[in-house]
Design an enzyme around this catalytic site. Structure first.
Site, PDB file in Angstrom:
ATOM      1  CG  ASP A 158      -2.227   0.909   1.348  1.00  0.00           C
ATOM      2  OD1 ASP A 158      -1.825   2.476   1.119  1.00  0.00           O
ATOM      3  OD2 ASP A 158      -2.880   0.709   1.354  1.00  0.00           O
ATOM      4  CG  HIS A 159       1.399   4.434  -3.169  1.00  0.00           C
ATOM      5  ND1 HIS A 159       0.429   4.430  -3.825  1.00  0.00           N
ATOM      6  CD2 HIS A 159       1.343   5.407  -3.317  1.00  0.00           C
ATOM      7  CE1 HIS A 159      -0.156   5.194  -4.172  1.00  0.00           C
ATOM      8  NE2 HIS A 159       0.288   6.228  -3.341  1.00  0.00           N
TER       9      HIS A 159
ATOM     10  CG  HIS B 264      -3.901   4.331  -0.694  1.00  0.00           C
ATOM     11  ND1 HIS B 264      -3.354   3.182  -1.174  1.00  0.00           N
ATOM     12  CD2 HIS B 264      -4.335   4.576  -2.081  1.00  0.00           C
ATOM     13  CE1 HIS B 264      -2.773   2.877  -1.974  1.00  0.00           C
ATOM     14  NE2 HIS B 264      -3.288   4.293  -3.091  1.00  0.00           N
TER      15      HIS B 264
HETATM   16  C1  BG6 Z   1      -3.504   4.789  -6.649  1.00  0.00           C
HETATM   17  C2  BG6 Z   1      -4.918   4.922  -7.580  1.00  0.00           C
HETATM   18  O1  BG6 Z   1      -3.302   3.836  -6.130  1.00  0.00           O
HETATM   19  O2  BG6 Z   1      -3.149   6.263  -5.722  1.00  0.00           O
HETATM   20  C3  BG6 Z   1      -4.577   6.343  -8.489  1.00  0.00           C
HETATM   21  O3  BG6 Z   1      -5.278   3.892  -7.916  1.00  0.00           O
HETATM   22  C4  BG6 Z   1      -4.552   7.373  -7.368  1.00  0.00           C
HETATM   23  O4  BG6 Z   1      -6.381   6.747  -8.186  1.00  0.00           O
HETATM   24  C5  BG6 Z   1      -3.077   7.721  -6.884  1.00  0.00           C
HETATM   25  O5  BG6 Z   1      -4.602   9.091  -7.996  1.00  0.00           O
HETATM   26  C6  BG6 Z   1      -2.573   8.529  -5.922  1.00  0.00           C
HETATM   27  O6  BG6 Z   1      -1.382   8.120  -5.388  1.00  0.00           O
HETATM   28  P1  BG6 Z   1      -0.088   9.732  -4.091  1.00  0.00           P
HETATM   29  O7  BG6 Z   1       0.565   9.209  -4.329  1.00  0.00           O
HETATM   30  O8  BG6 Z   1      -0.206  10.249  -6.547  1.00  0.00           O
HETATM   31  O9  BG6 Z   1      -1.067   9.992  -3.688  1.00  0.00           O
END
Ligand code: BG6
Length: 498
Positions: free
Chosen positions: A175-176, A238
């Site tokens: 989960d980044h 997230h």
């Molecule tokens: C991803 C989603 O997991 O996270 C995207 O699939 C979203 O739709 C993105 O834009 C958002 O990540 P960050 O790091 O740009 O906030």
């Protein structure tokens, strides 16, 4: 920092977007900082036929020119793999053997699933059939990209499938958001300071708000997004993980299981939103065409790959409660959406107002203290508090006290994928989601999805692209309102520089 053991990272889905945009650049960063193991290789795998050189050339497009680039590229290899049978994995197995022998790398393998989710259950099986999944003398780990399931049932099913072939401590569900420095800092802010934690509960906190806004739309991912929507794409994973960090009890130690146990307890304490309560607690919206900065922008239904009668939400706002000792009665609000006025993710802790207003209502009406933890951009922390307006009498005004990560001039803030890849190489699963927590998060979200699917009368509100979502999302907050964040942490309000 101790270097990870020598190993090979095998990326399934190596010709895909994530590999090019995130994984290879993150690995190159780690290489430049001398953080990769002494002996290390990346073996890209996917169905396309490519030579090592062609794979390296593709990597070039996404890597900055740098004197270390040529050396790094020598670590990249490629093997075409079909996914029809265990037999198809034989060439991969021989290639791994050849690389380990020629480079003298131990047979420690991380398998990264960055493929379409339909292959998440299949690849682990074929790896096992080829004797590649058992950790004994050498480790074998499996990283699984999102989405981890599309419903509670499919997430449970995927857990069962994976656990047939890998044990829980070999599985790293990515989960980044957990890889973001500012999300991790939540724990340090809370548990390394004496001043916040005593106030971090229902006695002093009025409500907690999390906003994750994106100014971009679906950007060519309409086909995927139309089957996903904001609730699955951002909130179930997230943003609930962020709630876990905001709401958890102090872990006994900073260690994977201790931290993940506390996150699980938070998820288990979510008060379920019943299907018949969904319209009261959840607002969904979809962006419609509008003009932003003089430019005409299309509505969601006109995006490529999107059904022209789509009822997929590009915005969701949710109110919920955590039924435990610490949070009883404190409302949590989350909103996330595409094509909002700016890109910002932040947590706002609204503290309760003073019990008696000494300084007159009009001047003090905005004075409830807020602690704002900015995840991105202009990463930092802002505390809003009341101060005497200089001059005659006793008037109070709200002032800001702020810290910005950019002030730490010589500190490199690693990108999320750098941190997460490095952790997995070192066998640290703290910042990866555990199977039981993923299921608990789905359990909370599932009734909302079911209600939307089965009750077409639950409205989906249109909102013009470039605005803060449907007006009805404001009504979720009974007293007070959302903070309308701007690009810069210290500014807020409906009208600001975006
Ligand atoms: C991803 C989603 O997991 O996270 C995207 O699939 C979203 O739709 C993105 O834009 C958002 O990540 P960050 O790091 O740009 O906030």
């Amino acid at each position: 920092m101790q270097k990870a053991e020598n190993q090979i990272l095998i990326i399934f889905g190596a010709s895909g977007d994530l590999t090019k945009r995130k994984l290879i650049p993150a690995l190159f960063e780690l290489y430049k900082q001398n953080l990769l193991p002494d002996k290390f290789a990346v073996l890209g795998a996917s169905r396309s036929t490519l030579s090592d050189d062609e794979f390296r050339k593709r990597a070039d497009e996404f890597l900055p020119n740098n004197e270390k680039l040529d050396e790094f590229k020598k670590k990249l290899f490629y093997q075409a793999v079909q996914n029809n049978s265990a037999e198809d994995f034989k060439p991969l197995k021989s290639r791994l053997k050849e690389i380990t022998e020629s480079l003298g790398i131990e047979k420690n393998y991380i398998f990264y699933l960055s493929t379409p989710p339909s292959l998440y259950g299949i690849i682990p099986k074929f790896l096992t059939d080829n004797g590649l999944s058992t950790s004994n003398k050498y480790f074998r780990r499996l990283i699984v990209e999102k989405p981890f399931g599309t419903t509670l049932e499919s997430a449970k099913e995927l857990n069962i499938q994976l656990l047939n072939y890998f044990s829980e401590n070999q599985i790293y569900r990515i989960d980044h958001y957990l890889g973001k420095e500012t999300v991790q800092n939540m724990l340090v802010t809370r548990f390394s300071n004496g001043i916040f934690e005593p106030l971090w509960n229902r006695r002093y906190i009025d409500r907690i708000e999390i906003t994750s806004a994106e100014s971009l739309g679906v950007e060519g991912r309409g086909g995927y997004y139309d089957h996903s929507g904001a609730l699955r794409d951002m909130l179930q994973n997230h943003l609930l993980q962020v709630v876990g960090f905001v709401a958890m009890e102090a872990p006994v130690v900073v260690e994977a299981n201790a931290i993940r146990n506390e996150i699980l307890k938070v998820f288990q304490s979510f008060r379920p939103i019943q299907e018949n309560e969904v319209s009261r607690y959840v607002i969904r919206g979809q962006y419609t065409e509008s003009k932003i900065g003089g430019q005409q922008v299309v509505g969601y239904r006109d995006e490529p790959g999107v059904d022209r009668f789509s009822r997929t939400e590009t915005f969701v706002a949710l109110k919920f409660f955590i039924d435990n000792w610490r949070w009883a009665g404190v409302p949590f609000y989350i909103r996330t959406g595409k094509k909002l006025p700016t890109r910002v993710t932040e947590i706002v802790i609204h503290f309760k107002n003073v019990p008696h207003n000494l300084f007159g209502t009009s001047s003090f009406e905005h004075s409830n203290n807020q602690l704002i933890i900015r995840i991105q951009p202009d990463e930092g922390i802002l505390l809003k508090f009341g101060m005497k307006t200089p001059g005659a009498g006793f008037k109070a005004q709200t002032v800001n006290m702020d810290f910005h990560y950019s002030d730490l001039a010589d500190t490199n803030v690693p990108a999320a994928y750098e941190r997460l890849l490095l952790d997995c190489m070192q066998g640290d699963a703290t910042l990866y989601a555990r199977g039981d927590a993923v299921e608990a998060a789905w359990k909370f979200v599932q009734p909302i999805l079911t209600a939307w699917e089965t009750n077409p009368e639950i409205p989906i509100y249109g909102y013009p692209a470039g605005t803060w979502g449907p007006e009805d999302s404001d009504k979720l907050i009974l007293h007070g309102q959302w903070r309308y964040p701007c690009k810069n942490l210290t500014n807020d309000g409906l009208y600001c520089e975006l």
